[in-house]
Design a protein around this motif. Structure first.
Motif, PDB file in Angstrom:
ATOM      1  N   GLU A 140      -3.905  -3.715  -6.640  1.00  0.00           N
ATOM      2  CA  GLU A 140      -2.693  -3.896  -5.980  1.00  0.00           C
ATOM      3  C   GLU A 140      -2.421  -3.084  -4.605  1.00  0.00           C
ATOM      4  O   GLU A 140      -1.759  -3.536  -3.499  1.00  0.00           O
ATOM      5  N   SER A 176      -5.355  -2.296 -12.682  1.00  0.00           N
ATOM      6  CA  SER A 176      -4.068  -3.299 -12.345  1.00  0.00           C
ATOM      7  C   SER A 176      -2.760  -2.944 -12.791  1.00  0.00           C
ATOM      8  O   SER A 176      -2.626  -2.527 -14.019  1.00  0.00           O
ATOM      9  N   VAL A 178      -0.533  -5.516 -12.921  1.00  0.00           N
ATOM     10  CA  VAL A 178       0.141  -6.875 -12.906  1.00  0.00           C
ATOM     11  C   VAL A 178       1.119  -6.875 -14.210  1.00  0.00           C
ATOM     12  O   VAL A 178       2.357  -7.458 -14.179  1.00  0.00           O
ATOM     13  N   TYR A 182       4.359  -8.492 -12.625  1.00  0.00           N
ATOM     14  CA  TYR A 182       4.845  -9.879 -13.174  1.00  0.00           C
ATOM     15  C   TYR A 182       4.792 -10.148 -14.655  1.00  0.00           C
ATOM     16  O   TYR A 182       5.747 -10.634 -15.213  1.00  0.00           O
ATOM     17  N   PRO A 218       2.042 -14.130  -8.922  1.00  0.00           N
ATOM     18  CA  PRO A 218       1.098 -14.223 -10.081  1.00  0.00           C
ATOM     19  C   PRO A 218      -0.051 -14.655  -9.374  1.00  0.00           C
ATOM     20  O   PRO A 218      -1.179 -14.238  -9.723  1.00  0.00           O
ATOM     21  N   LEU A 221      -1.791 -11.802  -7.931  1.00  0.00           N
ATOM     22  CA  LEU A 221      -2.417 -10.681  -8.711  1.00  0.00           C
ATOM     23  C   LEU A 221      -3.309 -11.116  -9.512  1.00  0.00           C
ATOM     24  O   LEU A 221      -4.419 -10.294  -9.935  1.00  0.00           O
ATOM     25  N   ARG A 222      -3.615 -12.312  -9.954  1.00  0.00           N
ATOM     26  CA  ARG A 222      -4.644 -12.798 -10.738  1.00  0.00           C
ATOM     27  C   ARG A 222      -5.609 -12.961  -9.799  1.00  0.00           C
ATOM     28  O   ARG A 222      -6.946 -12.808 -10.366  1.00  0.00           O
TER      29      ARG A 222
END
Lengths: 386, 386, 386
Positions: A140, A176, A178, A182, A218, A221-222
């Protein structure tokens, strides 16, 4: 470690003390001196410590007084003010030097993506700890850096891929968050470049002139995760316990099951970090999926004397080749030191009791401790090739 | 407490025995004598005890025989029939007097909203226990009382606010059972008066001539909570384990995260009650949010000898200023007595083992026990001002 | 069991050794010899064991070396290759005979629906173990058999009902794997025959000429469960931990709450199997619903020395009349043997420590162990009538 330590525990303690750990997920130690309020704020995942209370009245606070005070030449259980005074007296550099050098960590895999300006970087950590340092790159952070330099969504996918390749040229792994941004209930599919471009357009528009873009979409992020898979480096995922930003129930690693399945054919390893209080769920995933690993890092520090229970729970379903050690320390070197000390203590208590009962052979206990404390990380991150 | 008690545990036992607890969430003791079937029904959260089994074959049943029998002059482990015979022989008043007076509870915060006709109220409890009693008011009970006196939804919001102000004039806290009536997955926003009026209209219509209205509409339940916030009293929330009415997975305190965030600017304290088996999740919330507290009340009684594990799990992430003691007893004074006894036992086992190992200072252990057993409740509920 | 075993634990160990268990959920032992890779694959819930690791480096692997080696005349902790060599040397029949006969299991309730061709059936198990065997029938297997013989959805409901009646004429219970095939978040209502016929049409069409139909439609799975209720046999439900096919968070028994409520008026018992890591949730359900039971079978074997913690957690909320023993062994007789050994060990550790502390009477401990190890299963499955 305790007055009534049985023989096997004493021998295990020795064997573990002699083992230079690989801390596979950790951040830098603080650059500068901190006062009491500053230290308290770094000994909690809360945003702040209200004035009417002290974070020293917690497991981590008592652990600092018990175990770190003697490293600074104070008696065990020194009171917080005496501890802070001694800390300032020695100075941040010396406090770092002592606690990091006595942690028994031979190799740090340093995640450099969080508030890097306040803490030591790769070189600083190498110098003060005397240990080998390798880098883990936060997906990120790279994405947010790319956003600062990008004007249209259409150019975003390629720019990110190039930036990630550049940024990770010497890295041993990816990270990550994530879970923070999220949650693990994301669509596990790889997004198309068109989807990514559209999401990036929305993000860049919202962000506008803001120089601190924060990715929480999202799709993006994915995209970061799947680029990580393509990069073929092990991917660490923040899991479970963290600060007030998380929705903890969205960080249950079981919510990742479909993503884990989608990654399986790519033979890229996924490392679930911390996992508290979902360590048993992580152990299940680590048993049934060949590319899933986990540790109980952060939770070990913050549960203090109770970390023996957390470490023991990490030794249930997962094969021992799938469990790793980390401190997840950030800032005060007390966290690096205690992360290693409490993990060793928890392993000695668990394994020692099994050896004492005649249920595990001593040699197996030592071997398992070495796997978890060092050898699994060396294999997963290919540290001998690095 | 046990034959091979080490020195520090013995001293801790003494220190804790000398500490008059604040039971921050409890109900009245039974007014009348009960027979065996009646007592068994009150020693479970099930609606009933099937004829083919006995609730004495459970942790709580064995705890009653072990610990309460001697208070009634019977040997430990007295059999259930002998226990019931002795209980009837002494009479409810004497059984109450003995068990409540020997519980070591100096101050009860009595929640008066559940089946009040079967149990002692504030005055009755004060008399029989010899302890100070303050009241905690159940939001839903006030709301159901208001419903009995209201004809249109439009008048409902103001009527409820007035009734709540009146009913809580002398109260030290509020209680919500939104977990029972709906679950923690409710919309965290404060509803408008128009939304409340519409929901109240629907409710009043459904209820009709029913004199036992039961509020389960999430808009009304949220309205109650937000009126509680405006009332600026600490709010207790039933969390986790309860009777067959709950959907236990809807009572995971993590589902409250957004509501907790919404309340944070109002600086009103939220107290998560019981929490079993989600005590670790509660500990996380209590660490990262300044206004969140929790206890492991109900689960302690019902897990009997295993409550030491539950108490120990309550001593992980949360700062010790954020953990409280409660029994959540309702009915048989055995529950008041055991709640205190088992909590003290669990604390002595956990803290005593840490002191023995040289990891906690004895003084810190006593201090932490006092915080959790008494001082935190005094601060949160402002009991010295009351 | 351990060198420093206290008196009460020694006596409990004796009492439990003398108790012939009812293993209320188990599968057959392997028919044939297996090599090392084959055995390793059967000592995990993973689909496979990657070449770079060995499943002997896990709790179950160390438990096999510790406890099973001596049954095959090897020293405890024998190394894996020596163990495999001895196993082949003795041959599958003798290995089965030794491990099954020394397991101390008097009565197996054999679930015959999973890969029956690789393992011993009812007769084979009776012969090799010398114990009584009764059968538990897997609902989904019957349904898949019916699908092979059915052409239209319209005939499916009646055909299934008839097949189930035939197939269970001599069975003592039913088993459902709805947790695997869909998850516990299914609509709890009984589907109509029209709904079932429509779902069956879809399924038969998809399946086509495939001779291995696999039922995963939630309407059909629910239909199977409700036919099971009508059949009035106890219904076992796979719960929690299983292989890589499950979405573990969909197997939390709390998601069954509404189905449990719907079944309650029918007075058919529901038995939650394994439950790891949700054993505390299962204990709650077993307390508040009169027809809910549970065990911690599979998790006991796979957590090895840590199974004492799992067994202890199974002794919290549930009345002891609602907890059962199972091994859930399938394949290697090591799993049958260890399931019984580790369960006895866990019970002795938990109950023994409570007896030692003077908190449980020895007689109660023995009685509770008999209830869980044998008597509850005899009552639920009406084994004395069978």
């Amino acid at each position: 470690m305790s007055p009534e330590l049985p023989l096997s525990a004493a021998s295990l303690t020795e064997a573990l003390a002699a083992l230079p750990l690989v801390d596979h997920h950790v951040h830098g130690a603080s650059r500068d001196d901190v006062d009491r309020a500053g230290l308290e704020r770094m000994l909690t995942e809360a945003d702040d410590v209200p004035e009417w209370m002290t974070q020293f009245d917690s497991q981590i606070g008592l652990a600092v007084r018990r175990w770190c005070a003697p490293v600074l030449d104070l008696p065990p259980h020194a009171d917080p003010d005496a501890y802070l005074a001694r800390r300032l007296d020695l100075g941040a550099a010396e406090v770092n030097r002592r606690l990091l050098r006595q942690a028994g960590i031979g190799h740090y895999l340093l995640e450099t993506g969080y508030k890097g300006e306040e803490i030591l970087g790769v070189e600083g950590m190498a110098e003060v700890s005397g240990s080998r340092i390798d880098e883990v790159v936060r997906l990120e952070q790279v994405m947010e850096q790319v956003a600062r330099e990008t004007r249209t969504g259409a150019e975003f996918p390629d720019r990110f891929r190039r930036a990630l390749a550049d940024r990770t040229a010497g890295a041993v792994g990816l990270k990550s968050i994530v879970a923070y941004r999220y949650g693990f209930h994301f669509d596990p599919r790889r997004p198309t470049d068109a989807e990514v471009a559209a999401a990036a357009d929305r993000w860049l528009e919202e962000t506008g002139a803001n120089r601190e873009p924060r990715v929480s979409d999202p799709v993006l992020l994915r995209f970061g995760l799947w680029c990580g898979v393509d990069r073929r480096l092990p991917i660490q995922l923040h899991t479970g316990y963290g600060d007030a930003d998380v929705q903890l129930h969205r960080c249950d690693p079981l919510l990742l099951t479909d993503f884990i399945r989608a990654v399986q054919p790519h033979a890229v390893d996924l490392l679930l970090l911390h996992c508290y209080p979902y360590q048993r769920n992580a152990g299940y995933l680590a048993q049934v999926f060949p590319h899933v690993y986990f540790d109980v890092g952060l939770g070990v520090n913050y549960t203090g004397v109770r970390s023996d229970a957390v470490v023991a729970e990490s030794l249930e379903l997962a094969p021992f080749s799938k469990v790793l050690f980390s401190s997840d320390a950030w800032g005060p070197p007390e966290l690096h030191y205690l992360g290693a000390l409490l993990w060793r203590r928890g392993m000695v208590r668990a394994l020692g009791s099994w050896v004492d009962a005649g249920e595990w052979a001593f040699e197996d206990a030592v071997r398992v401790a070495r796997m978890i404390g060092r050898d699994n990380a060396r294999r997963v991150y290919r540290l001998d090739e690095a």
